[in-house]
Design a protein around this motif. Structure first.
Motif, PDB file in Angstrom:
ATOM      1  N   GLU A 211      20.100 -28.817  28.189  1.00  0.00           N
ATOM      2  CA  GLU A 211      20.553 -27.634  27.446  1.00  0.00           C
ATOM      3  C   GLU A 211      20.535 -26.388  28.322  1.00  0.00           C
ATOM      4  O   GLU A 211      21.502 -25.657  28.408  1.00  0.00           O
ATOM      5  N   SER A 212      19.375 -26.187  28.960  1.00  0.00           N
ATOM      6  CA  SER A 212      19.252 -24.940  29.713  1.00  0.00           C
ATOM      7  C   SER A 212      19.724 -25.076  31.150  1.00  0.00           C
ATOM      8  O   SER A 212      19.772 -24.111  31.884  1.00  0.00           O
ATOM      9  N   VAL A 213      20.071 -26.302  31.548  1.00  0.00           N
ATOM     10  CA  VAL A 213      20.604 -26.446  32.899  1.00  0.00           C
ATOM     11  C   VAL A 213      22.065 -26.049  32.872  1.00  0.00           C
ATOM     12  O   VAL A 213      22.887 -26.687  32.231  1.00  0.00           O
ATOM     13  N   VAL A 214      22.344 -24.992  33.528  1.00  0.00           N
ATOM     14  CA  VAL A 214      23.706 -24.513  33.529  1.00  0.00           C
ATOM     15  C   VAL A 214      24.309 -25.065  34.789  1.00  0.00           C
ATOM     16  O   VAL A 214      23.844 -24.772  35.881  1.00  0.00           O
ATOM     17  N   ASN A 215      25.311 -25.913  34.636  1.00  0.00           N
ATOM     18  CA  ASN A 215      25.791 -26.550  35.834  1.00  0.00           C
ATOM     19  C   ASN A 215      26.743 -25.682  36.636  1.00  0.00           C
ATOM     20  O   ASN A 215      27.885 -25.993  36.854  1.00  0.00           O
ATOM     21  N   LEU A 216      26.218 -24.564  37.075  1.00  0.00           N
ATOM     22  CA  LEU A 216      27.011 -23.627  37.860  1.00  0.00           C
ATOM     23  C   LEU A 216      27.414 -24.243  39.179  1.00  0.00           C
ATOM     24  O   LEU A 216      28.513 -24.040  39.662  1.00  0.00           O
ATOM     25  N   GLY A 217      26.486 -25.039  39.730  1.00  0.00           N
ATOM     26  CA  GLY A 217      26.699 -25.589  41.058  1.00  0.00           C
ATOM     27  C   GLY A 217      27.993 -26.353  41.186  1.00  0.00           C
ATOM     28  O   GLY A 217      28.636 -26.312  42.220  1.00  0.00           O
ATOM     29  N   HIS A 218      28.374 -27.052  40.148  1.00  0.00           N
ATOM     30  CA  HIS A 218      29.552 -27.899  40.272  1.00  0.00           C
ATOM     31  C   HIS A 218      30.751 -27.376  39.491  1.00  0.00           C
ATOM     32  O   HIS A 218      31.750 -28.055  39.376  1.00  0.00           O
ATOM     33  N   ALA A 219      30.626 -26.157  38.984  1.00  0.00           N
ATOM     34  CA  ALA A 219      31.737 -25.600  38.212  1.00  0.00           C
ATOM     35  C   ALA A 219      32.885 -25.218  39.146  1.00  0.00           C
ATOM     36  O   ALA A 219      32.671 -24.682  40.215  1.00  0.00           O
ATOM     37  N   GLN A 220      34.110 -25.523  38.719  1.00  0.00           N
ATOM     38  CA  GLN A 220      35.302 -25.158  39.505  1.00  0.00           C
ATOM     39  C   GLN A 220      35.599 -23.669  39.339  1.00  0.00           C
ATOM     40  O   GLN A 220      36.056 -22.998  40.246  1.00  0.00           O
ATOM     41  N   ILE A 221      35.388 -23.190  38.123  1.00  0.00           N
ATOM     42  CA  ILE A 221      35.649 -21.780  37.836  1.00  0.00           C
ATOM     43  C   ILE A 221      34.377 -21.178  37.243  1.00  0.00           C
ATOM     44  O   ILE A 221      33.725 -21.807  36.404  1.00  0.00           O
ATOM     45  N   ILE A 222      34.026 -19.979  37.668  1.00  0.00           N
ATOM     46  CA  ILE A 222      32.869 -19.296  37.109  1.00  0.00           C
ATOM     47  C   ILE A 222      33.291 -17.901  36.662  1.00  0.00           C
ATOM     48  O   ILE A 222      33.925 -17.156  37.424  1.00  0.00           O
ATOM     49  N   VAL A 223      32.968 -17.582  35.431  1.00  0.00           N
ATOM     50  CA  VAL A 223      33.152 -16.222  34.944  1.00  0.00           C
ATOM     51  C   VAL A 223      31.758 -15.603  34.931  1.00  0.00           C
ATOM     52  O   VAL A 223      30.858 -16.106  34.269  1.00  0.00           O
TER      53      VAL A 223
END
Ligand SMILES: Cc1cc2nc3c(=O)[nH]c(=O)nc-3n(C[C@H](O)[C@H](O)[C@H](O)COP(=O)(O)OP(=O)(O)OC[C@H]3O[C@@H](n4cnc5c(N)ncnc54)[C@H](O)[C@@H]3O)c2cc1C
Ligand SMILES: Nc1ncnc2c1ncn2[C@@H]1O[C@H](COP(=O)(O)O)[C@@H](O)[C@H]1O
Lengths: 337, 262
Positions: A211-223
């Motif tokens: 839940e709290s792991v935000v998978n920013l590392g593998h995101a193609q797009i980040i806002v």
């Protein structure tokens, strides 16, 4: 250990320590193998992956496909969970036996706990959190580049008089190679020995907090949003845009310190490092501590009222305007066409 | 049981500089503060000492002026402070620093627990805590976000990792490095500040801790900083969009479609 210059040649090959979490080899391992391959190739040496764990033997061959020539495998039930002391002692013994020139680990919670312990046990140096690694053509030593002082300075570090040369590598900075199906290599099995240090901890439970792991590392797009987003409600607007384009939501420390969004979203020196295809910075001025965590993204888009911030100068597309007016229009425009 | 908290004085991040010749951190003339992460280590040390009984000692290695961060530690509730200061310590990397701190901990005697901050904000290495544990041959638990239980036998801890956390039990002696999540540090009381001003802080040299000077300072450090430089600028294809919100939104979306992003 301290060595004489003429002893350098008896330390050979580049080792990459596979990052294992919850029994699974993590993608950062492929990045380590990528840079290890580069370093080894400049010296005509081999890449060895070191895989320590319980029940991980089945993942050894896969490391060959990602660039390893040899996989040093230790698959023992005692290695379940993360036992720093046991793993460090084991690695130290294997280093003594095979004498690698270089050992790379991931700059993760595990790597940053294990590698300093190994460095002291091997009486050698360790450079933390490297963002650049190269072989010095004259000396053959490893040139290790890392940000210091919150990214204001890049320091290059040598460890010429000691072997092996140890470095932790920041995730998502090095590029992994293409996976190569059918690449051949050799798996070398090792085990725990009577003299290895016993486990000093009991690992009781492991929580994967999806839940709290935000998978920013593998995101193609980040806002991503900063102080300019002004409130937790402001982040709802960013989420709406993110949902529209299939993006993850990131934030600057100013937004987190204001309590608008949780720490798991923080990008930068004291947060996560990301390397997305597109990074949309909304109301983030772009202080160096934030930039070090996102500047290797492919395309950077910035939205800010102030046209002269570091982020606006860095951006590939800089939009001068009020994010509360521009973002709703972007959402509308995407819906329209 | 004694508890040692290791604290470091760091340059205030805004005026950090590196000497272009020696490549060492310029500490002269810059404002210096207690490493922010170490306030959490201090708070946890004070809390655990109250709970388990025993003394808390703040330990720092640095130039004479690092005494200031030890006075701050006293104002935050530690019982005693010790400064390692001598030319021989200068230029130590994390290997040599953790060696010196481990020697000092051994000299103090009767220490069951060492607590460090997650990392120092000047070097950002997070290596000194595990280094101390390795030099002493003690257990270690890093990235500790919560002490779930503490009694005379040991600790039950929550350690953070990239995907969540795990819960571990560890006996004494051991070394912890702690995250901000672990507690809410107290603010110093007036009484604390006053007693901190009066306290005599002993200064220890390599001889006092029985250290091998060959393992200290620049000579004892396996790593060498050979070059420092500002980060290279990023190559950007800078394009500016200004105009009405609807207009810029239209241009942006069109641009992203041509790039194949949308
Ligand atoms: C040791 C240390 C570690 C740090 N680690 C990190 C880290 O990991 N990550 C991190 O992010 N920071 C980190 N920082 C903090 C960093 O120095 C900055 O303070 C922080 O990044 C600033 O966040 P910001 O850009 O959101 O805020 P600000 O600098 O205040 O920028 C806000 C921007 O929003 C714009 N704006 C305001 N209103 C609007 C509007 N309506 N529409 C459009 N634009 C608007 C403003 O013009 C401004 O440019 C660290 C600092 C230190 C000392
Ligand atoms: N010179 C020092 N004196 C005392 N403690 C230190 C020193 N350097 C590092 N530490 C401790 O080790 C932690 C990690 O520091 P570092 O490995 O430099 O990032 C800090 O938060 C301190 O608790």
């Amino acid at each position: 250990m301290r060595i004489k210059p003429e002893e350098k040649n008896s330390w050979r090959h580049v080792w990459a320590l596979a990052e294992v979490l919850g029994g699974q080899v993590q993608p950062v391992t492929h990045e380590l193998l990528g840079i290890a391959r580069e370093l080894a190739d400049t010296r005509g040496q081999q890449v060895w992956a070191v895989l320590l764990g319980a029940g991980t033997a089945g993942q050894a061959e896969e490391l060959i496909a990602w660039g390893a020539d040899r996989v040093l495998l230790v698959d023992e039930p005692q290695l379940r969970g993360f036992q720093d002391e046991l793993e460090a002692g084991l690695l130290t013994r294997l280093i003594g036996k095979y004498q690698p020139d270089i050992l790379l680990g991931a700059a993760t919670a595990r790597g940053r706990a294990l590698m300093p312990r190994v460095a002291v046990l091997c009486e050698t140096g360790l450079t933390a959190d490297c963002t650049g690694l190269a072989i010095d053509p004259d000396s053959g030593d490893l040139l290790q580049t890392r940000p210091a002082f919150g990214g204001n300075i890049l320091a290059t570090i040598f460890s010429a008089s000691h072997r092996p040369q140890l470095a932790t590598v920041r995730p998502r900075v090095m590029r992994a190679r293409e996976r190569e199906e059918g690449r051949t290599g050799q798996v070398i099995r090792e085990g725990l020995a009577a003299g290895d240090s016993p486990a000093m901890k009991r690992v009781l439970e492991v929580f994967q907090d999806r839940e709290s792991v935000v998978n920013l590392g593998h995101a193609q797009i980040i806002v991503s949003g900063g102080r300019g987003v002004k409130s937790a409600r402001g982040f709802d607007l960013l989420r709406a845009l993110a949902d529209k384009v299939g993006a993850a939501v990131g934030a600057s420390r100013a937004a987190i310190d204001s309590g608008w969004i949780s720490y798991a979203h923080q990008i930068g020196q004291t947060g996560q490092t990301v390397q997305s295809k597109v990074y949309i910075a909304c109301g983030i001025s772009g202080q160096i501590q934030h930039l070090v965590g996102m500047q290797s993204s492919d395309t950077i888009i910035a939205i800010d009222k102030d046209p002269d911030t570091p982020m606006m100068r860095l951006a590939d597309i800089a939009i001068v305007g009020d994010l509360f007016e521009v973002i709703p229009e972007i959402i509308k425009e995407i819906d329209r066409v | 049981m004694k508890i040692v908290v290791c604290v470091k004085q760091v340059p205030a991040s805004s005026d950090a500089q590196i000497d272009p010749v020696t490549k060492r951190i310029v500490r002269e003339g810059t404002r210096a503060v207690l490493n922010p992460f170490d306030t959490y280590a201090l708070e946890e040390g004070v809390r655990l000492a109250r709970q388990l009984g025993g003394q808390v000692i703040a330990l720092s290695m640095g130039p004479p002026k690092a005494e200031a961060c030890l006075r701050e530690a006293i104002s935050l509730g530690v019982d005693q402070a010790i400064l390692l200061s001598d030319r021989a310590f200068g230029g130590s990397d994390t290997y040599a620093t953790s060696y010196a701190l481990a020697r000092a901990i051994d000299t103090i005697g009767g220490v069951g627990l060492v607590i460090c901050g997650k990392q120092a904000v000047d070097g950002d290495t997070a290596q000194v805590g595990p280094g101390i544990a390795a030099h002493l041959g003690w257990a270690q638990a890093t990235y500790v976000m919560k002490v779930e239980r503490a009694d005379k036998d040991g600790l039950r801890l929550r350690r953070m990792n990239e995907e969540g956390w795990d819960v571990v039990e560890v006996g004494f002696p051991c070394v912890l490095t702690v995250l901000k999540d672990i507690n809410q540090p107290r603010v110093p009381t007036l009484r604390g500040v006053l007693s901190a001003m009066e306290e005599q802080i002993p200064v220890w040299t390599p001889a006092d801790i029985g250290a091998d000077t060959g393992k200290l300072g620049l000579d004892g450090s396996p790593t060498r900083v050979v070059r420092t430089a500002p980060p290279p600028p990023r190559q950007t294809a800078s394009k500016r969009l200004a105009g009405s919100p609807a207009q810029v939104a239209g241009e942006l979306v069109a641009d992203l479609r041509t790039r194949g992003i949308l």
